[in-house]
Motif scaffolding. Structure first.
Motif, PDB file in Angstrom:
ATOM      1  N   LYS A   1      62.029  44.121  45.369  1.00 58.81           N
ATOM      2  CA  LYS A   1      60.611  43.884  45.672  1.00 58.81           C
ATOM      3  C   LYS A   1      60.464  43.652  47.175  1.00 58.81           C
ATOM      4  O   LYS A   1      59.617  44.252  47.844  1.00 58.81           O
TER       5      LYS A   1
ATOM      6  N   ARG B   1      58.775  54.988  41.827  1.00 56.43           N
ATOM      7  CA  ARG B   1      57.910  53.930  41.295  1.00 56.43           C
ATOM      8  C   ARG B   1      58.217  53.642  39.817  1.00 56.43           C
ATOM      9  O   ARG B   1      58.316  52.500  39.390  1.00 56.43           O
TER      10      ARG B   1
ATOM     11  N   TYR C   1      61.547  51.923  39.514  1.00 56.23           N
ATOM     12  CA  TYR C   1      61.465  50.543  39.997  1.00 56.23           C
ATOM     13  C   TYR C   1      60.738  49.655  38.982  1.00 56.23           C
ATOM     14  O   TYR C   1      61.185  48.544  38.678  1.00 56.23           O
ATOM     15  N   ASP C   2      59.634  50.155  38.440  1.00 61.18           N
ATOM     16  CA  ASP C   2      58.933  49.397  37.390  1.00 61.18           C
ATOM     17  C   ASP C   2      59.864  49.134  36.210  1.00 61.18           C
ATOM     18  O   ASP C   2      59.842  48.070  35.594  1.00 61.18           O
TER      19      ASP C   2
ATOM     20  N   VAL D   1      61.038  46.939  49.030  1.00 62.44           N
ATOM     21  CA  VAL D   1      59.908  47.878  48.918  1.00 62.44           C
ATOM     22  C   VAL D   1      58.774  47.429  49.845  1.00 62.44           C
ATOM     23  O   VAL D   1      58.153  48.231  50.540  1.00 62.44           O
ATOM     24  N   GLU D   2      58.534  46.119  49.853  1.00 62.30           N
ATOM     25  CA  GLU D   2      57.380  45.622  50.613  1.00 62.30           C
ATOM     26  C   GLU D   2      57.686  45.380  52.086  1.00 62.30           C
ATOM     27  O   GLU D   2      56.775  45.308  52.916  1.00 62.30           O
TER      28      GLU D   2
ATOM     29  N   ARG E   1      60.181  59.921  41.897  1.00 62.12           N
ATOM     30  CA  ARG E   1      59.958  59.128  40.684  1.00 62.12           C
ATOM     31  C   ARG E   1      60.324  57.657  40.907  1.00 62.12           C
ATOM     32  O   ARG E   1      60.508  56.910  39.958  1.00 62.12           O
TER      33      ARG E   1
END
Ligand code: ATP
Ligand code: MG
Length: 464
Positions: free
Chosen positions: A404, A380, A383-384, A407-408, A378
């Motif tokens: 961010k 995502r 994080y949102d 994650v990237e 869960r």
């Protein structure tokens, strides 16, 4: 006959014979046949070949007339549910209060409804006049009169490409007016959910509510209390996921429908402190809906109730509880209250809990914690949610920017980020009464976070 013809041409509303539809051909209605689902055409064709009447009806016709691709197709017919069921391989009769047939083609579900008749006037009602069951079948013009709004009461025949309009729906579409069919008070009394539907359609379509349709709503609003909570919840969910959630909430307020009726809305609309967060959450939901992306009800309700959770979380911590157990206690309190009032389904409540429970973990930016969190199925949603908290100013923007990048980033970048991370900043609350030192065993340690296996989630609604 001639009089009727002239009236038809002039479109004189008050004197129109409600048993005779105005029939519009393709040149007059301009529906693009490519927007009609091939499966809807299959269903109407099969029914017609078996000797029945069959039309696309309701919201789909409204959307087609507006040039919008309908999200689903309802079919109306004079075949009984049993007769419909016999004609299709995957067809199921559902509902008690309002029996309909679900016909499945692959992933697509079509709802086939038998014309309802005036016999429904004698249908069983509760002490406030709410219709409890409506399975009296009748002719098509009576079916039209039992629908809610003029723009929802038109029938489209894909075979002849004609639209049958009994109540001036095409004119109201043109004028962008939402008008209830029949006597407004009586129609709201029969089904108070229609008041919520007025608001949803007005906001979603950008239509104005015709004054007589609007007038009784503030007075009749309390009747919604007698509607089963599961049905109100379903309608609320549609409202919040309409792509115009903020406009819907404003419209609810304008119509006098928000107060004391829907406990969740009281929280949301009457606590300015949560307004920024809620506005951001609803805007992001609206944008996702408009972009055709999925929206999770769990995320939505987790956002709407976050400030309640936050307040209680801070209170438990101020009382000496450590952050993670305090968060679970706060979540329990909020969910207990809302589950009762809102018929929040267990599956949704469990998603909400997961999203909230993940939040303190975003503050641990050392060792293996961030990697473990990334693997959470869960992640995502969590994080949102964190991003919303940062954007609303509740948390330092630095935390969101760090995540961010994490994650990237590739592995090297992630290692670098781990070395530069700041110490945890007190779990979202600005003040922290006392710290008990790092909690190494906290990760996933609380049973309350564990997913309470979803119920599979039938919404419990029983039709319209
Ligand atoms: P959408 O699906 O876009 O939300 P819709 O108009 O298709 O809008 P549904 O709930 O799918 O809404 O209902 C299909 C049709 O059934 C409506 O267009 C309307 O004709 C009729 N209907 C639905 N609910 C009611 C109601 N409470 N009272 C009277 N008619 C209703
Ligand atoms: Mg529909």
């Amino acid at each position: 006959m001639i009089k009727k013809f002239i009236r038809k041409i002039l479109g004189v509303k008050d004197q129109r014979d409600p048993t005779e539809p105005v029939v519009l051909g393709p040149d007059q209605h301009g529906i693009d046949p490519k927007l009609v689902s091939p499966n809807a055409i299959r269903v109407t064709q099969t029914l017609q070949e078996a000797g029945f009447k069959a039309f696309v009806v309701g919201g789909a016709v409204r959307d087609l007339l507006l040039g919008v691709k309908p999200k689903d197709f309802d079919i109306a017919t004079d075949a009984t549910p049993e007769e419909v069921k016999r004609l299709f391989r995957r067809a199921f009769i559902i509902g008690r209060r309002f029996q309909i047939v679900h016909v499945m083609f692959g992933q697509e579900l079509l709802e086939v409804t038998t014309f309802r008749g005036n016999g429904s006037n004698n249908a069983p009602k509760d002490e406030h006049g709410r219709v409890l069951r409506d399975n009296n079948f009748g002719p098509q013009h009576e079916d039209a009169a039992r629908r809610d709004f003029t723009i929802n009461a038109m029938y489209y025949d894909p075979a002849t490409q004609s639209v049958l309009d009994y109540h001036g729906g095409t004119e109201d579409i043109r004028a962008k007016v939402l008008r209830i069919i029949g006597q407004p008070e009586a129609r709201y009394r029969e089904d108070p959910v229609r008041m919520l539907r007025v608001v949803r359609f007005a906001a979603k379509l950008g239509f104005t509510i015709e004054p007589e349709t609007r007038a009784p709503i503030p007075v009749m609003a309390p009747l919604i209390n007698n509607v089963p909570t599961a049905r109100v919840f379903d309608e609320m969910l549609k409202l919040l996921m309409s792509g115009q959630a903020m406009a819907c909430l404003n419209e609810l307020r304008a119509a006098g429908l928000h107060h004391g009726l829907l406990p969740l809305l009281d929280v949301v609309l009457e606590q300015p402190i949560s307004m920024k967060f809620v506005t951001l959450a609803l805007e992001s939901t609206d944008n996702r809906v408009k972009a055709g992306k999925g929206v999770s009800p769990g995320f939505l309700f987790a956002s709407l109730l976050w400030h309640q959770v936050l307040e209680k979380w801070n209170a438990y911590r101020a009382a000496g509880e450590s952050p993670i157990p305090a968060l679970h206690l706060a979540a329990d309190d909020v969910l207990d209250a809302q589950t009762e009032n809102l018929a929040l389904q267990r599956r949704i409540a469990s998603d909400m809990r997961d999203i909230w429970a993940m939040q303190p973990r975003f503050e641990r930016r050392t060792g293996k914690s961030p990697f473990k969190l990334l693997e959470n199925p869960r992640f995502r949603a969590g994080y949102d949610f964190l991003e919303l908290r940062c954007q609303s100013g509740e948390l330092d923007a630095e935390l969101g920017a760090w995540w961010k990048a994490f994650v990237e980033g590739d592995n090297a970048e992630r290692e670098r980020l781990l070395n530069t991370a700041r110490e945890p900043a007190a779990g979202g609350a600005k003040k922290r009464p006392h710290r008990r030192g790092p909690r190494k065993t906290g990760e996933g340690g609380s049973g309350a976070v564990a997913n309470e296996a979803g119920t599979g989630g039938a919404t419990g609604t029983d039709g319209k």
